[in-house]
Structures are given as C-alpha cells and as structure tokens.
Design an enzyme around this catalytic site. Structure first.
Site, PDB file in Angstrom:
ATOM      1  N   ILE A  22       0.492  -1.400   0.204  1.00  0.00           N
ATOM      2  CA  ILE A  22       0.097   0.058   0.226  1.00  0.00           C
ATOM      3  C   ILE A  22       1.028   1.275  -0.127  1.00  0.00           C
ATOM      4  CG2 ILE A  22      -1.937  -1.034   1.138  1.00  0.00           C
ATOM      5  CD1 ILE A  22      -1.034  -0.102   4.239  1.00  0.00           C
ATOM      6  N   GLY A  23       2.120   1.568  -0.897  1.00  0.00           N
ATOM      7  CA  GLY A  23       2.770   2.791  -0.700  1.00  0.00           C
ATOM      8  C   GLY A  23       3.392   2.509  -0.115  1.00  0.00           C
ATOM      9  N   GLY A  25       3.689   1.213   3.087  1.00  0.00           N
ATOM     10  CA  GLY A  25       3.765   0.306   4.332  1.00  0.00           C
ATOM     11  C   GLY A  25       3.387  -1.620   3.443  1.00  0.00           C
ATOM     12  N   ALA A  26       2.486  -2.455   4.084  1.00  0.00           N
ATOM     13  CA  ALA A  26       1.658  -3.561   3.535  1.00  0.00           C
ATOM     14  C   ALA A  26       0.742  -4.256   4.972  1.00  0.00           C
ATOM     15  CB  ALA A  26       1.948  -4.221   2.957  1.00  0.00           C
ATOM     16  N   ALA A  28      -0.931  -7.407   6.495  1.00  0.00           N
ATOM     17  CA  ALA A  28      -0.780  -8.493   6.447  1.00  0.00           C
ATOM     18  C   ALA A  28      -1.998  -9.991   7.510  1.00  0.00           C
ATOM     19  CB  ALA A  28      -0.017  -9.543   6.579  1.00  0.00           C
ATOM     20  N   LYS A  46       0.141  -4.449  10.198  1.00  0.00           N
ATOM     21  CA  LYS A  46       0.500  -2.942   9.440  1.00  0.00           C
ATOM     22  C   LYS A  46       2.308  -3.306   9.421  1.00  0.00           C
ATOM     23  CE  LYS A  46       0.504   0.879  11.078  1.00  0.00           C
ATOM     24  NZ  LYS A  46      -0.674   2.578  10.893  1.00  0.00           N
ATOM     25  N   ASP A 143      -9.909  11.222  15.351  1.00  0.00           N
ATOM     26  CA  ASP A 143     -10.484  10.794  13.782  1.00  0.00           C
ATOM     27  C   ASP A 143     -11.512   9.936  13.778  1.00  0.00           C
ATOM     28  OD1 ASP A 143     -10.071  11.698  11.355  1.00  0.00           O
ATOM     29  OD2 ASP A 143      -8.453   9.977  10.948  1.00  0.00           O
TER      30      ASP A 143
END
Length: 534
Positions: A22-23, A25-26, A28, A46, A143
C-alpha cells in the site's frame, strides 16, 4: 515483498502471511496454519516502510512510536481494535492488531437514507461505550468518522486508527490540544478556531469534548445517511444556519429526525464547549437509555440475523435517479473552504491504521492477485454475444450472489444465505457490495464506464478507452466527494465467467458512505450495461 526485509514477527503461533502493498507499507492477514490445531486469533499486521513514511507522509519515528504507545495504553475493550504487538528493524515497523473481519460499518448503510432508529441506537451505544472507555484512560481519538468505524465478524462495532489519538489527561493533569486534525464534516468547530495551519490561536481545545461532537455527527449520519455540513465553519451555509437558529435548522435532513434524537444531538453538538454534553450527559439521555431489541445486556449484538437482514435489504440502486443532477446540486451547495483538512497538505499523506480490504468471507486472499473473483475462468474469453442458454447459466450463477440483490426491485437476502444463517456474517458478506455485473464485452464496457466517470468529472487514462484485452483492467479513481473531501479507490473490471464481467469498486481512502454514493451514481449511468436480476 521479501520476508527477509521484515522485522521479526512473533513465532509462538503458527501462521502464514498474505500481504498487499500500500505504498507506505503493507498489510497482512495472519491466520492459523492448520485446521487441526486449536482455534487461533486472526491478526491484521500493518508494515510501515519508515523511510518512505518520513519522506512522503511527514511521519517520523516519534510519531509512529506515539501511535503504538497510545494504542497499547488504551487496553482492551469489546468495541476497540485490540493492540497485540509491535516491532521494527532498520527498514520496517510493524504493528499487529485485531482484524475487523466484518469490514466497514458504513459500507453496509445506504447513502442518503441511513438505518432505522434501533440499528442506529445499537451502534451509537457501542460507539459511546468505546469512546467513553478511551476517555477514562485519558485518550482522545480526534478522528472519529465512518472510515474508522469497523465491524467484527459478528457485526459488533470496532473503532480503529489511532494515528491522531492523543493523551489529554495523565496523573490528573489536563492537557489542551492545538493540532488541527480530523475530517471536515466530523471535526468540532473549536478545533478549527484554535489552530490554523500551524498557527495556534487561544489556549487550545479539549480532545474529549471534540470527540463528543464527532460522535454526534456520526449519529446524525447513521440516521440520515449524510453529513449535516461540509465543515463547521462560516463558509458552510448549513452550519451557519445551524448556529444562527440555535440548532433549529430548516434543513430537511434535520427535519426528518425524531424529537428525542434532536434533543441529544443538540446537546452533543453545542458550539459553546462549556455547555456541550459530557459523556455522562449522553449516557443519561432518554434516547440513549431506551431498550434495544438487537442488543444484549452486555452491549453486544444478540439478534444478528434479523439486524443483518434489515441492513442488507435496505441497500438498493434506484435506476430512475439522475446522478448528474444530484452532482450539480451537490456542487452548488459545496463550499470553497480552504480548510480541506483530510484532503490536502500533510494530513492527506499520513499513514492510516484502518484495516486492509477484507477477504471474501472466510478465505485468505493473495492481495497481489486480481481482486474480486466471484467465479473462476481458466479458458480464453469469447467476446461474442451470449446465447439464451448462456443467459440462463449466468442467471443461475448470479442468483445467490449477494451484490445482485441491490439491483432488484425488491431487495432480499439470497436464499443460500438464509439457510442455516446464525451470525451477522452469514447474511452480510465481509466484502463490499459495491459491484455490478455485465454481459458486455470489455471493449464495450470499459469505454461506457469511462464515459460515465467523465460525466461525473473523474478523468480516465486515454489508453483504457480502446482496450481490447481480456483484463483485468484497473481504473484508479481520485476525486472529491460532495463534502469536498478526498475520495480514492479502484474500479477493477474483469471476467468472472465466460461472457460475464464484474466491475468492483474498492475504496482506498475516504468516507465509505461517500464511496457508496459514488458507486451508485456510476451504476445508474451504466444501467444499460448492468445485469439485473429482474
């Protein structure tokens, strides 16, 4: 991604990893290795490439550590994504957390309609329970918005993403905040008033009271299927009227709400922080304390099948609507506010803890493979016109496809899902229903889809328009929703059976309710190509 690049993961549990880059990182998903072993937890991990995060997201090591520290400090709660473990090496940082297998809550709510009062009450109660617990630990989320409200596999609410969370109280000492953060429709007005582009004005704001305001907006969205305004600023007509009329607005969205709900919302969304409801006020309010047929005494979802059925059957596509006229009205009401918090400057690029796109039902998916396969096709694709026999075969295959229900005149749960259904996930699949099917060949469907996107102001690369490939074809979407917030995602068009194609709309960033609204507009514009069950 090579596993040798990653920081070491816990080895006390057997697992296998499938990841999606995902840019920054990734993600799983980690599952138990063998069905013969005892049931093991399912994790979402993550992976963050630290140098990339620093360069592109303006996220330093201290901020990454703060997210981990705050999430870990919160502790366990039924309605909060659990923190499990973290680690790092010179290149990567990884965070293991609970996997919300039910996906986005608001992905299962119809845009512009919302849900019934009992369902809204259930999820609002769980939201308040989670946020109250966070506040008791001295943590403000800052948020709270639909993108960060997920579901477990049994349909219970889970709050995620603690990238903007802060400790506002420690050892009895209160800390005022000055950071401008959040998403414009959900942010509290005092957050804007005391902080502008790094220039602090006044003494700051209380994170807990800002969260209460945001929870009020979420309740409004649950019931109305839309946000009350673009942002709580003078440049928003709806908000200005709300202030001028002391929350007795003439807006149709407010007029549709029950009086007891209006009483609660007006208390939670007081512009004057000193008179705004506290969490204790919220929990004592008559609307909040009413019994709920879907909720157990422990605050968990107990009537999973009936609630899921009600939510599922409320999702529908009205092909008589005019999406272009709707978009024009939205643009006329939209403001040109310079405060696009969630879609410009540094905050747009920050790393999110929101979880990966969910695998189909209970399957573990190879994220680097083509997405969205409902059926498999191993033979060359015939782009000829389907025969009557082909149509009957497609109809049989699609009869039990959940996404097809929304295109029916009378949406209903496929019979295959009602048989032996015992849990929420037995009715509503974890994967998004934002997809449609077509018997049009790719060389006809892709240009037709591209024209629909152009009419909505979404550019499409020219090389896709003349495509004669067998697919899959990915159209990347980057636009602003009707509230002027960033909306990003992909439309994956591919063959799923001989003569049958699927257009799957997968959200990458943005409000899931707005993504649902976007999908509906495109589907209506492409109605001639959409395969309909009726």
């Amino acid at each position: 991604m090579q596993h040798s690049q990653l920081a070491p993961l816990p080895t006390e549990l057997p697992f296998r990893i499938v990841s999606k880059t995902i840019g920054q990182g990734a993600y799983a998903c980690i599952k138990k290795a063998s069905p013969l072993q005892d049931e093991k937890p399912v994790f979402a991990v993550k992976f963050i490439h630290k140098e990339y995060a620093q360069r592109h997201g303006k996220i330093g090591a201290r901020q990454l550590q703060m997210e981990v520290t705050v999430h870990k400090h919160i502790g366990d709660h039924n309605n909060i994504i659990s923190f499990f473990h973290t680690g790092e090496d010179a290149t990567w940082r990884w965070i293991a957390m609970e996997l919300a297998e039910g996906g986005d809550l608001f992905d299962k709510i119809e845009a512009d309609e919302g849900v019934g009062e009992h369902i809204a009450h259930l999820y609002f109660t769980q939201l308040i329970s989670a946020v109250s617990y966070m506040h008791s630990r001295g943590v403000g989320h800052r948020d709270i918005k639909p993108e960060n409200i997920l579901l477990s596999d049994d349909g219970n609410l889970k709050i995620a993403d603690f990238g903007l969370a802060t400790v506002f109280e420690y050892n009895g000492k209160m800390k005022m905040c000055t950071t401008l953060c959040g998403s414009p429709p959900y942010i509290a007005p005092e957050v804007i008033a005391c902080s502008t582009r790094g220039q602090t004005k006044g003494t700051g704001y209380r994170a807990d009271f800002a969260d209460i305001w945001s929870c009020g907006v979420v309740l409004f969205v649950l019931l109305a299927g839309n946000t009350p305004w673009d942002s709580p600023t003078e440049s928003s007509y709806e908000f200005s009227e709300y202030v001028e009329k002391n929350a007795r607005t003439t807006d149709e969205l407010w007029q549709r709400l029950p009086p007891t709900v209006l009483s609660l919302l007006r208390g939670m969304m007081k512009v004057d922080v000193a008179s705004r409801f506290t969490m204790e006020d919220v929990r004592r309010h008559p609307w909040f304390t009413q019994p709920n047929k879907y909720m157990s005494t422990e605050g968990k979802l107990r009537d999973q099948v009936n609630l899921a059925t009600s939510m599922f059957e409320s999702l529908h596509i009205d092909f008589s609507q005019d999406p272009i006229a709707q978009s024009q009205r939205s643009r006329q009401r939209a403001t040109s506010s310079a405060m696009e918090i969630d879609s410009s400057d540094g905050l747009a690029a920050r790393l999110s803890s929101t979880q990966p796109e969910m695998p189909t039902d209970n399957l573990t998916v190879d994220w680097d493979a083509p997405l969205g396969n409902a059926f498999s096709s191993t033979q060359p694709i015939d782009h000829g016109i389907p025969t009557t026999q082909d149509y009957h075969l497609m109809a049989d295959r699609l009869e039990d496809e959940p996404a097809m229900s929304q295109f029916s005149q009378n949406p209903s749960v496929p019979i295959s899902r009602t048989q032996n259904a015992q849990k929420f996930r037995d009715i509503i699949p974890s994967r998004s229903l934002n997809r449609f099917y077509s018997t049009w060949a790719l060389k006809l469907l892709v240009p037709f889809l591209s024209e629909a996107l152009h009419r909505l102001g979404v550019p499409v690369p020219a090389h896709l328009l003349g495509s004669d490939t067998v697919g899959p074809i990915v159209i990347r979407v980057a636009t602003k929703d009707q509230r002027r917030c960033l909306l990003q995602g992909n439309i994956i068009v591919e063959c799923v059976s001989e003569g049958l194609f699927e257009a799957e709309f997968t959200k990458v960033k943005g409000d899931p309710l707005e993504w649902r609204r976007f999908f509906k507009k495109v589907a209506v514009l492409c109605k001639d190509a959409v395969y309909k069950p009726d």
